[in-house]
Design a protein around this motif. Structure first.
Motif, short mmCIF file in Angstrom:
data_model
loop_
_atom_site.label_atom_id
_atom_site.label_comp_id
_atom_site.label_asym_id
_atom_site.label_seq_id
_atom_site.Cartn_x
_atom_site.Cartn_y
_atom_site.Cartn_z
N ALA A 1 0.83 -1.21 0.00
CA ALA A 1 0.00 0.00 0.00
C ALA A 1 0.86 1.26 0.00
CB ALA A 1 -0.94 -0.01 1.21
N THR A 2 1.95 1.24 0.75
CA THR A 2 2.85 2.40 0.79
C THR A 2 3.48 2.65 -0.57
OG1 THR A 2 3.34 2.05 3.12
CG2 THR A 2 4.91 3.37 1.89
N ALA A 3 3.96 1.59 -1.22
CA ALA A 3 4.56 1.72 -2.55
C ALA A 3 3.53 2.22 -3.56
CB ALA A 3 5.16 0.39 -3.00
N MET A 4 2.30 1.70 -3.48
CA MET A 4 1.24 2.13 -4.40
C MET A 4 0.90 3.61 -4.18
SD MET A 4 0.15 -0.51 -6.33
CE MET A 4 -1.57 -0.29 -6.70
N THR A 5 0.83 4.02 -2.93
CA THR A 5 0.53 5.42 -2.61
C THR A 5 1.61 6.35 -3.15
OG1 THR A 5 -0.74 4.81 -0.66
CG2 THR A 5 0.10 7.06 -0.73
N GLU A 6 2.88 5.95 -2.97
CA GLU A 6 4.00 6.75 -3.52
C GLU A 6 3.86 6.93 -5.03
OE1 GLU A 6 8.07 5.66 -2.93
OE2 GLU A 6 7.84 5.65 -0.76
N MET A 7 3.55 5.81 -5.71
CA MET A 7 3.41 5.86 -7.16
C MET A 7 2.26 6.78 -7.56
SD MET A 7 2.64 2.74 -9.84
CE MET A 7 1.03 2.43 -9.10
N GLU A 8 1.13 6.66 -6.86
CA GLU A 8 -0.04 7.48 -7.18
C GLU A 8 0.25 8.96 -6.94
OE1 GLU A 8 -4.76 7.88 -6.01
OE2 GLU A 8 -3.63 6.16 -5.29
N LEU A 9 0.95 9.30 -5.86
CA LEU A 9 1.31 10.70 -5.60
C LEU A 9 2.20 11.26 -6.70
CD1 LEU A 9 1.88 10.59 -1.74
CD2 LEU A 9 -0.01 11.69 -2.97
N GLN A 10 3.14 10.45 -7.15
CA GLN A 10 4.01 10.89 -8.25
C GLN A 10 3.19 11.12 -9.52
OE1 GLN A 10 7.04 8.06 -9.41
NE2 GLN A 10 8.29 9.64 -10.32
N ALA A 11 2.24 10.23 -9.81
CA ALA A 11 1.40 10.38 -11.00
C ALA A 11 0.56 11.65 -10.92
CB ALA A 11 0.50 9.15 -11.16
N LYS A 12 0.07 11.97 -9.72
CA LYS A 12 -0.73 13.19 -9.56
C LYS A 12 0.10 14.43 -9.84
CE LYS A 12 -4.20 11.38 -6.41
NZ LYS A 12 -4.75 11.36 -5.05
N THR A 13 1.39 14.43 -9.51
CA THR A 13 2.24 15.59 -9.81
C THR A 13 2.40 15.75 -11.33
OG1 THR A 13 4.36 14.41 -9.70
CG2 THR A 13 3.53 15.37 -7.65
N PHE A 14 2.23 14.67 -12.08
CA PHE A 14 2.28 14.74 -13.54
C PHE A 14 0.96 15.19 -14.14
CE2 PHE A 14 5.74 11.24 -14.43
CZ PHE A 14 6.63 11.93 -13.64
N GLY A 15 -0.10 15.25 -13.31
CA GLY A 15 -1.42 15.57 -13.81
C GLY A 15 -2.15 14.37 -14.38
N ALA A 16 -1.76 13.18 -13.96
CA ALA A 16 -2.35 11.95 -14.49
C ALA A 16 -3.74 11.70 -13.92
CB ALA A 16 -1.45 10.77 -14.17
N GLN A 17 -4.54 11.00 -14.70
CA GLN A 17 -5.86 10.57 -14.26
C GLN A 17 -5.89 9.06 -14.03
OE1 GLN A 17 -7.31 12.28 -17.87
NE2 GLN A 17 -8.75 13.56 -16.73
N ALA A 18 -4.86 8.37 -14.53
CA ALA A 18 -4.80 6.92 -14.38
C ALA A 18 -3.34 6.46 -14.48
CB ALA A 18 -5.63 6.24 -15.47
N ILE A 19 -3.11 5.24 -13.99
CA ILE A 19 -1.82 4.59 -14.16
C ILE A 19 -2.10 3.22 -14.75
CG2 ILE A 19 0.31 3.79 -13.04
CD1 ILE A 19 -0.44 5.65 -10.66
N ILE A 20 -1.50 2.95 -15.90
CA ILE A 20 -1.76 1.68 -16.58
C ILE A 20 -0.49 0.84 -16.60
CG2 ILE A 20 -3.65 2.60 -17.97
CD1 ILE A 20 -1.68 2.80 -20.33
N GLY A 21 -0.67 -0.45 -16.85
CA GLY A 21 0.46 -1.36 -17.01
C GLY A 21 1.32 -1.51 -15.77
N ILE A 22 0.71 -1.44 -14.58
CA ILE A 22 1.55 -1.49 -13.39
C ILE A 22 2.12 -2.90 -13.19
CG2 ILE A 22 0.29 0.38 -12.26
CD1 ILE A 22 -0.55 -1.85 -10.18
N ASP A 23 3.30 -2.93 -12.58
CA ASP A 23 3.98 -4.17 -12.25
C ASP A 23 4.42 -4.06 -10.80
OD1 ASP A 23 5.27 -6.69 -12.67
OD2 ASP A 23 7.17 -5.62 -12.80
N LEU A 24 4.09 -5.05 -10.00
CA LEU A 24 4.41 -5.07 -8.58
C LEU A 24 5.42 -6.18 -8.35
CD1 LEU A 24 3.58 -3.94 -5.75
CD2 LEU A 24 1.90 -5.79 -5.69
N ASP A 25 6.52 -5.86 -7.66
CA ASP A 25 7.57 -6.84 -7.41
C ASP A 25 7.98 -6.84 -5.95
OD1 ASP A 25 8.17 -7.89 -10.06
OD2 ASP A 25 8.93 -5.89 -10.51
N TYR A 26 8.29 -8.04 -5.45
CA TYR A 26 8.85 -8.23 -4.12
C TYR A 26 10.24 -8.80 -4.30
CZ TYR A 26 4.00 -7.83 -2.59
OH TYR A 26 2.73 -7.38 -2.36
#
Length: 106
Positions: free
Chosen positions: A59-84
């Protein structure tokens, strides 16, 4: 914000690709020691405490990514890849990355 592993969104057209966005979280070795010290909640080979921390790290990693996308003015994030990934000294790194986009409803 719409976040998906797919490269397209049903009912929407991608109008602009804004770039790659990502989020990272590292869980330290002390967290693991704490889990193993309190392993009493293991049922059927699963540790609820361990799973909770992994969900929080995701959840923390997803939130970081979403905050970064918002600074770009994004409305969506596509093609995400989650890795451990395990890294030195018993640490676990959770990373997520995707493409920030602007979209338009069809």
């Amino acid at each position: 914000m719409i976040i998906t592993t797919t490269n397209s969104l049903d009912g929407y057209a991608v109008t602009e690709y804004l770039g790659i966005v990502s989020g990272e979280t590292i869980i330290g070795a002390n967290v693991f020691k704490d889990f193993f010290a309190s392993i009493t909640d293991i049922v059927g080979g699963r540790s609820g405490a361990y799973e909770r921390v992994l969900r929080e790290a995701k959840a923390t990693a997803m939130t970081e990514m979403e905050l970064q996308a918002k600074t770009f003015g994004a409305q969506a994030i596509i093609g995400i890849d989650l890795d451990y990934e395990t890294i030195r000294d018993g640490m676990l790194m959770v990373t997520v990355a995707g493409t920030a986009v602007r979209i338009q409803k069809l």
